[in-house]
Motif scaffolding. Sequence first.
Motif, PDB file in Angstrom:
ATOM      1  N   PHE A   1       0.688  -1.099   0.117  1.00  0.00           N
ATOM      2  CA  PHE A   1       0.034  -0.114  -0.073  1.00  0.00           C
ATOM      3  C   PHE A   1       0.790   1.409  -0.033  1.00  0.00           C
ATOM      4  O   PHE A   1       0.579   2.244  -0.817  1.00  0.00           O
ATOM      5  CB  PHE A   1      -0.992  -0.058   1.117  1.00  0.00           C
ATOM      6  CG  PHE A   1      -2.004   1.420   0.995  1.00  0.00           C
ATOM      7  CD1 PHE A   1      -2.920   1.173   0.447  1.00  0.00           C
ATOM      8  CD2 PHE A   1      -1.437   2.229   1.923  1.00  0.00           C
ATOM      9  CE1 PHE A   1      -3.728   2.424   0.266  1.00  0.00           C
ATOM     10  CE2 PHE A   1      -2.278   3.526   2.117  1.00  0.00           C
ATOM     11  CZ  PHE A   1      -3.532   3.558   1.141  1.00  0.00           C
ATOM     12  N   GLU A   2       1.782   1.326   0.799  1.00  0.00           N
ATOM     13  CA  GLU A   2       2.833   2.474   0.984  1.00  0.00           C
ATOM     14  C   GLU A   2       3.487   2.736  -0.476  1.00  0.00           C
ATOM     15  O   GLU A   2       3.267   4.107  -0.827  1.00  0.00           O
ATOM     16  CB  GLU A   2       3.884   2.159   1.836  1.00  0.00           C
ATOM     17  CG  GLU A   2       3.419   2.298   3.308  1.00  0.00           C
ATOM     18  CD  GLU A   2       2.929   0.781   3.872  1.00  0.00           C
ATOM     19  OE1 GLU A   2       2.811  -0.170   3.282  1.00  0.00           O
ATOM     20  OE2 GLU A   2       2.681   0.715   4.958  1.00  0.00           O
ATOM     21  N   ALA A   3       3.688   1.971  -1.180  1.00  0.00           N
ATOM     22  CA  ALA A   3       4.347   2.160  -2.419  1.00  0.00           C
ATOM     23  C   ALA A   3       3.145   2.821  -3.430  1.00  0.00           C
ATOM     24  O   ALA A   3       3.531   3.870  -4.372  1.00  0.00           O
ATOM     25  CB  ALA A   3       5.032   1.053  -3.359  1.00  0.00           C
ATOM     26  N   MET A   4       1.947   2.047  -3.524  1.00  0.00           N
ATOM     27  CA  MET A   4       1.026   2.653  -4.443  1.00  0.00           C
ATOM     28  C   MET A   4       0.627   4.062  -3.828  1.00  0.00           C
ATOM     29  O   MET A   4       0.273   5.178  -4.839  1.00  0.00           O
ATOM     30  CB  MET A   4      -0.247   1.755  -4.103  1.00  0.00           C
ATOM     31  CG  MET A   4      -0.143   0.462  -5.065  1.00  0.00           C
ATOM     32  SD  MET A   4      -1.655  -0.566  -4.798  1.00  0.00           S
ATOM     33  CE  MET A   4      -1.705  -0.953  -3.237  1.00  0.00           C
ATOM     34  N   ALA A   5       0.762   4.268  -2.497  1.00  0.00           N
ATOM     35  CA  ALA A   5       0.354   5.502  -2.011  1.00  0.00           C
ATOM     36  C   ALA A   5       1.152   6.611  -2.701  1.00  0.00           C
ATOM     37  O   ALA A   5       0.792   7.973  -3.023  1.00  0.00           O
ATOM     38  CB  ALA A   5      -0.117   5.603  -0.673  1.00  0.00           C
ATOM     39  N   GLU A   6       2.189   6.377  -2.327  1.00  0.00           N
ATOM     40  CA  GLU A   6       3.372   7.317  -2.837  1.00  0.00           C
ATOM     41  C   GLU A   6       3.401   7.533  -4.152  1.00  0.00           C
ATOM     42  O   GLU A   6       3.558   8.591  -4.577  1.00  0.00           O
ATOM     43  CB  GLU A   6       4.531   6.573  -2.318  1.00  0.00           C
ATOM     44  CG  GLU A   6       6.129   7.758  -2.392  1.00  0.00           C
ATOM     45  CD  GLU A   6       6.171   8.428  -1.355  1.00  0.00           C
ATOM     46  OE1 GLU A   6       6.776   9.562  -1.310  1.00  0.00           O
ATOM     47  OE2 GLU A   6       5.652   8.071  -0.037  1.00  0.00           O
ATOM     48  N   LEU A   7       3.497   6.523  -5.000  1.00  0.00           N
ATOM     49  CA  LEU A   7       3.359   6.675  -6.490  1.00  0.00           C
ATOM     50  C   LEU A   7       2.159   7.476  -6.920  1.00  0.00           C
ATOM     51  O   LEU A   7       2.567   8.682  -7.599  1.00  0.00           O
ATOM     52  CB  LEU A   7       3.323   5.419  -7.173  1.00  0.00           C
ATOM     53  CG  LEU A   7       3.231   5.273  -8.618  1.00  0.00           C
ATOM     54  CD1 LEU A   7       4.623   5.658  -9.326  1.00  0.00           C
ATOM     55  CD2 LEU A   7       2.639   4.024  -9.368  1.00  0.00           C
ATOM     56  N   ALA A   8       1.086   7.290  -6.326  1.00  0.00           N
ATOM     57  CA  ALA A   8      -0.220   7.958  -6.951  1.00  0.00           C
ATOM     58  C   ALA A   8      -0.119   9.405  -6.641  1.00  0.00           C
ATOM     59  O   ALA A   8      -0.323  10.318  -7.196  1.00  0.00           O
ATOM     60  CB  ALA A   8      -1.200   7.306  -6.463  1.00  0.00           C
ATOM     61  N   SER A   9       0.164   9.598  -5.220  1.00  0.00           N
ATOM     62  CA  SER A   9      -0.104  10.964  -4.693  1.00  0.00           C
ATOM     63  C   SER A   9       1.114  11.695  -5.366  1.00  0.00           C
ATOM     64  O   SER A   9       1.072  13.134  -5.621  1.00  0.00           O
ATOM     65  CB  SER A   9       0.123  11.118  -3.294  1.00  0.00           C
ATOM     66  OG  SER A   9       1.043  10.439  -2.749  1.00  0.00           O
ATOM     67  N   ASN A  10       2.269  11.292  -5.536  1.00  0.00           N
ATOM     68  CA  ASN A  10       3.329  12.031  -6.158  1.00  0.00           C
ATOM     69  C   ASN A  10       3.192  12.466  -7.698  1.00  0.00           C
ATOM     70  O   ASN A  10       3.436  13.329  -8.061  1.00  0.00           O
ATOM     71  CB  ASN A  10       4.754  11.209  -6.169  1.00  0.00           C
ATOM     72  CG  ASN A  10       5.401  11.329  -4.810  1.00  0.00           C
ATOM     73  OD1 ASN A  10       4.979  11.964  -3.721  1.00  0.00           O
ATOM     74  ND2 ASN A  10       6.479  10.361  -4.443  1.00  0.00           N
ATOM     75  N   ALA A  11       2.531  11.484  -8.365  1.00  0.00           N
ATOM     76  CA  ALA A  11       2.218  11.569  -9.744  1.00  0.00           C
ATOM     77  C   ALA A  11       1.387  13.009  -9.731  1.00  0.00           C
ATOM     78  O   ALA A  11       1.309  13.687 -10.671  1.00  0.00           O
ATOM     79  CB  ALA A  11       1.691  10.597 -10.175  1.00  0.00           C
ATOM     80  N   ALA A  12       0.237  12.790  -8.999  1.00  0.00           N
ATOM     81  CA  ALA A  12      -0.807  14.135  -8.901  1.00  0.00           C
ATOM     82  C   ALA A  12      -0.286  15.283  -9.027  1.00  0.00           C
ATOM     83  O   ALA A  12      -0.503  16.109  -9.501  1.00  0.00           O
ATOM     84  CB  ALA A  12      -1.990  13.841  -7.912  1.00  0.00           C
ATOM     85  N   LEU A  13       0.525  15.426  -7.572  1.00  0.00           N
ATOM     86  CA  LEU A  13       1.261  16.526  -7.381  1.00  0.00           C
ATOM     87  C   LEU A  13       2.083  17.212  -8.420  1.00  0.00           C
ATOM     88  O   LEU A  13       2.139  18.244  -8.895  1.00  0.00           O
ATOM     89  CB  LEU A  13       1.844  16.540  -5.964  1.00  0.00           C
ATOM     90  CG  LEU A  13       1.109  16.320  -4.729  1.00  0.00           C
ATOM     91  CD1 LEU A  13       1.891  16.214  -3.602  1.00  0.00           C
ATOM     92  CD2 LEU A  13       0.126  17.469  -4.650  1.00  0.00           C
ATOM     93  N   SER A  14       2.924  16.080  -8.861  1.00  0.00           N
ATOM     94  CA  SER A  14       3.937  16.644 -10.020  1.00  0.00           C
ATOM     95  C   SER A  14       3.235  17.052 -11.149  1.00  0.00           C
ATOM     96  O   SER A  14       3.527  17.892 -11.768  1.00  0.00           O
ATOM     97  CB  SER A  14       4.902  15.372 -10.308  1.00  0.00           C
ATOM     98  OG  SER A  14       5.530  15.034  -9.149  1.00  0.00           O
ATOM     99  N   HIS A  15       2.063  16.332 -11.489  1.00  0.00           N
ATOM    100  CA  HIS A  15       1.527  16.739 -12.648  1.00  0.00           C
ATOM    101  C   HIS A  15       1.056  18.252 -12.726  1.00  0.00           C
ATOM    102  O   HIS A  15       0.782  18.917 -13.727  1.00  0.00           O
ATOM    103  CB  HIS A  15       0.240  15.737 -12.846  1.00  0.00           C
ATOM    104  CG  HIS A  15      -0.454  16.042 -14.152  1.00  0.00           C
ATOM    105  ND1 HIS A  15       0.075  15.596 -15.577  1.00  0.00           N
ATOM    106  CD2 HIS A  15      -1.554  16.665 -14.754  1.00  0.00           C
ATOM    107  CE1 HIS A  15      -0.781  15.920 -16.481  1.00  0.00           C
ATOM    108  NE2 HIS A  15      -1.935  16.644 -16.041  1.00  0.00           N
ATOM    109  N   LEU A  16       0.646  18.648 -11.379  1.00  0.00           N
ATOM    110  CA  LEU A  16       0.163  19.982 -11.227  1.00  0.00           C
ATOM    111  C   LEU A  16       1.218  20.805 -11.207  1.00  0.00           C
ATOM    112  O   LEU A  16       0.954  22.211 -10.802  1.00  0.00           O
ATOM    113  CB  LEU A  16      -0.921  19.886 -10.290  1.00  0.00           C
ATOM    114  CG  LEU A  16      -2.131  19.513 -10.615  1.00  0.00           C
ATOM    115  CD1 LEU A  16      -3.102  18.837  -9.414  1.00  0.00           C
ATOM    116  CD2 LEU A  16      -2.919  19.915 -11.609  1.00  0.00           C
TER     117      LEU A  16
END
Length: 162
Positions: free
Chosen positions: A15-30
């Motif tokens: 879960f931690e890896a999925m959470a980090e990947l997804a939230s980082n991707a959202a922030l970086s995209h913006l």
Amino acid sequence: MAVDCIVEEPRWVDFEAMAELASNAALSHLGLDPSAFEISLLACDDARIAVLNADFREKAKPTNVLSWPSDERAAEVQGEMPTLPTPGPDSELGDIAIAYDTCAREADEQEKPFKDHVTHLIVHGTLHLLGFDHENEPDAALMEGLETEILGNLGLADPYRE
């Protein structure tokens, strides 16, 4: 980014890896630096999220994901970008809770890989923390478009494609 994960449900694997990947991707995209912000994530089951849903939304049933932004960031005009946060001493974006049972059922019903569906829901929750919403058609179009782009950048399918 500091993603503080509390895993209450033992069926959540990686879960931690999925959470980090997804939230980082959202922030970086913006255009936001993920290392400048914090998110708290609760990985739970349907029973726990049903209690949270009843307490905070007065809906006594399970749901897939809930989010609680630390600040009100919504745009004043429907369909426009919300006011994105700036790094500072209080870099907490808010809290997200996600339910294993509902996510697994939805992934199965939609014939999607579980990990892809969960990644989408964490991106979705992160966007809510940033002030995005889907309460009306213009806001939903903006949010869904961003989700599709973010997931596409991760090599995942459009979650809204029939």
